[in-house]
Design a protein around this motif. Structure first.
Motif, PDB file in Angstrom:
ATOM      1  N   MET A 183       0.829  -1.201   0.000  1.00 37.96           N
ATOM      2  CA  MET A 183       0.000   0.000   0.000  1.00 37.96           C
ATOM      3  C   MET A 183       0.872   1.262   0.000  1.00 37.96           C
ATOM      4  N   LYS A 184       1.983   1.226   0.771  1.00 39.16           N
ATOM      5  CA  LYS A 184       2.873   2.374   0.823  1.00 39.16           C
ATOM      6  C   LYS A 184       3.439   2.696  -0.550  1.00 39.16           C
ATOM      7  N   LYS A 185       3.745   1.647  -1.322  1.00 41.30           N
ATOM      8  CA  LYS A 185       4.286   1.852  -2.665  1.00 41.30           C
ATOM      9  C   LYS A 185       3.267   2.556  -3.558  1.00 41.30           C
ATOM     10  N   ILE A 186       1.994   2.151  -3.422  1.00 41.89           N
ATOM     11  CA  ILE A 186       0.931   2.764  -4.219  1.00 41.89           C
ATOM     12  C   ILE A 186       0.774   4.238  -3.846  1.00 41.89           C
ATOM     13  N   ILE A 187       0.771   4.524  -2.527  1.00 42.38           N
ATOM     14  CA  ILE A 187       0.646   5.912  -2.068  1.00 42.38           C
ATOM     15  C   ILE A 187       1.806   6.744  -2.583  1.00 42.38           C
ATOM     16  N   ASN A 188       3.016   6.218  -2.445  1.00 45.65           N
ATOM     17  CA  ASN A 188       4.197   6.958  -2.886  1.00 45.65           C
ATOM     18  C   ASN A 188       4.176   7.210  -4.385  1.00 45.65           C
ATOM     19  N   GLN A 189       3.691   6.220  -5.147  1.00 44.95           N
ATOM     20  CA  GLN A 189       3.609   6.376  -6.595  1.00 44.95           C
ATOM     21  C   GLN A 189       2.597   7.463  -6.962  1.00 44.95           C
ATOM     22  N   CYS A 190       1.459   7.467  -6.281  1.00 45.60           N
ATOM     23  CA  CYS A 190       0.433   8.487  -6.549  1.00 45.60           C
ATOM     24  C   CYS A 190       0.939   9.882  -6.190  1.00 45.60           C
ATOM     25  N   ILE A 191       1.644   9.985  -5.076  1.00 43.31           N
ATOM     26  CA  ILE A 191       2.204  11.277  -4.671  1.00 43.31           C
ATOM     27  C   ILE A 191       3.238  11.741  -5.696  1.00 43.31           C
ATOM     28  N   LYS A 192       4.056  10.818  -6.175  1.00 40.41           N
ATOM     29  CA  LYS A 192       5.044  11.154  -7.200  1.00 40.41           C
ATOM     30  C   LYS A 192       4.361  11.672  -8.461  1.00 40.41           C
ATOM     31  N   GLU A 193       3.275  11.020  -8.863  1.00 41.54           N
ATOM     32  CA  GLU A 193       2.513  11.475 -10.027  1.00 41.54           C
ATOM     33  C   GLU A 193       1.932  12.865  -9.775  1.00 41.54           C
ATOM     34  N   GLY A 194       1.467  13.078  -8.539  1.00 37.11           N
ATOM     35  CA  GLY A 194       0.917  14.379  -8.197  1.00 37.11           C
ATOM     36  C   GLY A 194       1.953  15.487  -8.311  1.00 37.11           C
ATOM     37  N   ILE A 195       3.144  15.234  -7.806  1.00 39.77           N
ATOM     38  CA  ILE A 195       4.215  16.223  -7.875  1.00 39.77           C
ATOM     39  C   ILE A 195       4.615  16.489  -9.326  1.00 39.77           C
ATOM     40  N   ASN A 196       4.417  15.498 -10.189  1.00 38.35           N
ATOM     41  CA  ASN A 196       4.721  15.652 -11.615  1.00 38.35           C
ATOM     42  C   ASN A 196       3.531  16.201 -12.418  1.00 38.35           C
ATOM     43  N   LEU A 197       2.571  16.808 -11.695  1.00 38.60           N
ATOM     44  CA  LEU A 197       1.448  17.531 -12.303  1.00 38.60           C
ATOM     45  C   LEU A 197       0.481  16.648 -13.083  1.00 38.60           C
ATOM     46  N   ARG A 198       0.408  15.367 -12.735  1.00 35.73           N
ATOM     47  CA  ARG A 198      -0.477  14.454 -13.465  1.00 35.73           C
ATOM     48  C   ARG A 198      -1.957  14.696 -13.176  1.00 35.73           C
ATOM     49  N   HIS A 199      -2.267  15.427 -12.111  1.00 38.80           N
ATOM     50  CA  HIS A 199      -3.656  15.563 -11.674  1.00 38.80           C
ATOM     51  C   HIS A 199      -4.208  16.976 -11.884  1.00 38.80           C
ATOM     52  N   GLN A 200      -3.518  17.765 -12.672  1.00 34.39           N
ATOM     53  CA  GLN A 200      -3.895  19.164 -12.843  1.00 34.39           C
ATOM     54  C   GLN A 200      -5.270  19.339 -13.476  1.00 34.39           C
ATOM     55  N   THR A 201      -5.593  18.509 -14.463  1.00 29.08           N
ATOM     56  CA  THR A 201      -6.854  18.677 -15.195  1.00 29.08           C
ATOM     57  C   THR A 201      -8.063  18.530 -14.283  1.00 29.08           C
ATOM     58  N   VAL A 202      -8.106  17.447 -13.487  1.00 31.97           N
ATOM     59  CA  VAL A 202      -9.256  17.215 -12.624  1.00 31.97           C
ATOM     60  C   VAL A 202      -9.371  18.314 -11.568  1.00 31.97           C
ATOM     61  N   VAL A 203      -8.230  18.821 -11.095  1.00 29.67           N
ATOM     62  CA  VAL A 203      -8.257  19.902 -10.109  1.00 29.67           C
ATOM     63  C   VAL A 203      -8.798  21.181 -10.737  1.00 29.67           C
ATOM     64  N   ASP A 204      -8.307  21.531 -11.910  1.00 25.60           N
ATOM     65  CA  ASP A 204      -8.772  22.752 -12.574  1.00 25.60           C
ATOM     66  C   ASP A 204     -10.269  22.703 -12.875  1.00 25.60           C
ATOM     67  N   GLU A 205     -10.759  21.523 -13.220  1.00 26.63           N
ATOM     68  CA  GLU A 205     -12.177  21.379 -13.552  1.00 26.63           C
ATOM     69  C   GLU A 205     -13.076  21.505 -12.324  1.00 26.63           C
ATOM     70  N   ASN A 206     -12.507  21.309 -11.141  1.00 25.55           N
ATOM     71  CA  ASN A 206     -13.318  21.314  -9.912  1.00 25.55           C
ATOM     72  C   ASN A 206     -12.853  22.351  -8.888  1.00 25.55           C
ATOM     73  N   ARG A 207     -12.107  23.339  -9.353  1.00 25.94           N
ATOM     74  CA  ARG A 207     -11.519  24.304  -8.419  1.00 25.94           C
ATOM     75  C   ARG A 207     -12.573  25.047  -7.596  1.00 25.94           C
ATOM     76  N   ALA A 208     -13.753  25.256  -8.167  1.00 26.09           N
ATOM     77  CA  ALA A 208     -14.813  25.986  -7.457  1.00 26.09           C
ATOM     78  C   ALA A 208     -15.383  25.204  -6.276  1.00 26.09           C
ATOM     79  N   VAL A 209     -15.051  23.921  -6.182  1.00 26.21           N
ATOM     80  CA  VAL A 209     -15.547  23.080  -5.092  1.00 26.21           C
ATOM     81  C   VAL A 209     -14.474  22.870  -4.028  1.00 26.21           C
ATOM     82  N   LEU A 210     -13.224  22.942  -4.430  1.00 29.04           N
ATOM     83  CA  LEU A 210     -12.109  22.608  -3.547  1.00 29.04           C
ATOM     84  C   LEU A 210     -11.930  23.620  -2.420  1.00 29.04           C
ATOM     85  N   PRO A 211     -11.219  23.231  -1.358  1.00 27.25           N
ATOM     86  CA  PRO A 211     -11.060  24.134  -0.207  1.00 27.25           C
ATOM     87  C   PRO A 211     -10.234  25.369  -0.539  1.00 27.25           C
TER      88      PRO A 211
END
Length: 274
Positions: free
Chosen positions: A1-29
């Protein structure tokens, strides 16, 4: 599980999740209470959610930027969906200001995806906070193999998690690497309890909300008293005694950090007696 979390965090730091965030920015904190554990973060969140212009996520502590990052942005966004249309949306995950390895990338992830978010850091007397967290951590049913309070400095887990969470200035500086001071608001547990109306007004002004506090407090002007679960858990564990040796060891590490934190907040050096 730790490997999966670390991989997802690595993808996040590499901007892999920008699209979904931009599409939902009006809902985010647009504000996050980052800690510290056992410093009235639940009380603060419960008061804030009474404000008509504020929504607090459910659960209020999603712990997303770390342990739960592998659950994905759709999961995190869903925590705020009921707050869509409400001007101020927030959460309160105290692990964001911990020394745990799984949350070390939290400041960087937040800065990438929520660059304008405002951060609230509430701290308390560092030794009293240590006692409260140890009582909670060692309460029945939580961590049956928890080391004794006298092992605060010799047990690596206790030293990292419990003593480490009272190194406020060190933890704060992990966020200052990525966020300007104008986006960070620090307050104390003691001020919140002693002057709840004034403390809440200042914090509300910081996030940009109307500084109206009447509905945030109980009828007698006190803070909401609805963190009974935590109080009940600690009630099963006696308040531990500080041995002179352990107190001296902990104070030697904590005091310089506490003094820098107090200076940063504009508080006198003796605000906390260590």
């Amino acid at each position: 599980m730790k490997k999966i979390i670390n991989q997802c965090i690595k993808e996040g730091i590499n901007l892999r999740h920008q699209t979904v965030v931009d599409e939902n920015r009006a809902v985010l904190p647009n504000f996050i209470i980052i800690g510290a554990a056992k410093s009235a973060t639940t009380t603060l969140a419960n008061a804030l959610k009474r404000h008509p212009d504020i929504f607090i996520s459910k659960p209020k502590e999603p712990k997303f930027f770390g342990r739960n990052y592998a659950k994905g942005w759709d999961w995190y966004i869903s925590r705020f969906r009921k707050g869509e249309g409400i001007k101020f949306r927030g959460e309160a995950s105290t692990m964001y200001a911990s020394q745990l390895r799984s949350f070390r990338k939290a400041p960087k992830l937040m800065s990438i995806y929520l660059p304008d978010v405002k951060l609230i850091y509430i701290v308390r007397h560092p030794l009293e906070r240590i006692v409260s967290q140890w009582r909670h951590y060692s309460s029945p049913g939580r961590h049956p193999n928890c080391a004794d309070f006298s092992a605060l400095m010799s047990d690596r887990r206790l030293r990292t998690l419990i003593v480490g969470c009272s190194m406020y200035y060190k933890r704060l500086n992990q966020y200052r690497k990525f966020f300007p001071d104008e986006q960070i608001y620090c307050m104390t547990f003691e001020d919140l309890l002693d002057s709840p109306r004034s403390s809440l007004r200042k914090m509300l002004k910081f996030i940009g909300a109307r500084p109206k506090t009447r509905k945030l407090l109980d009828a007698d002007g006190s803070l909401p008293k609805d963190n009974q679960a935590g109080a009940k858990g600690r009630g099963h564990v006696d308040v531990p005694e500080w041995t002179p040796s352990v107190r001296q060891q902990v104070t030697r590490i904590i005091q310089p950090d506490a003094e820098r934190m107090l200076e940063y907040m504009g508080k006198p050096r003796d605000y906390w007696t260590l």
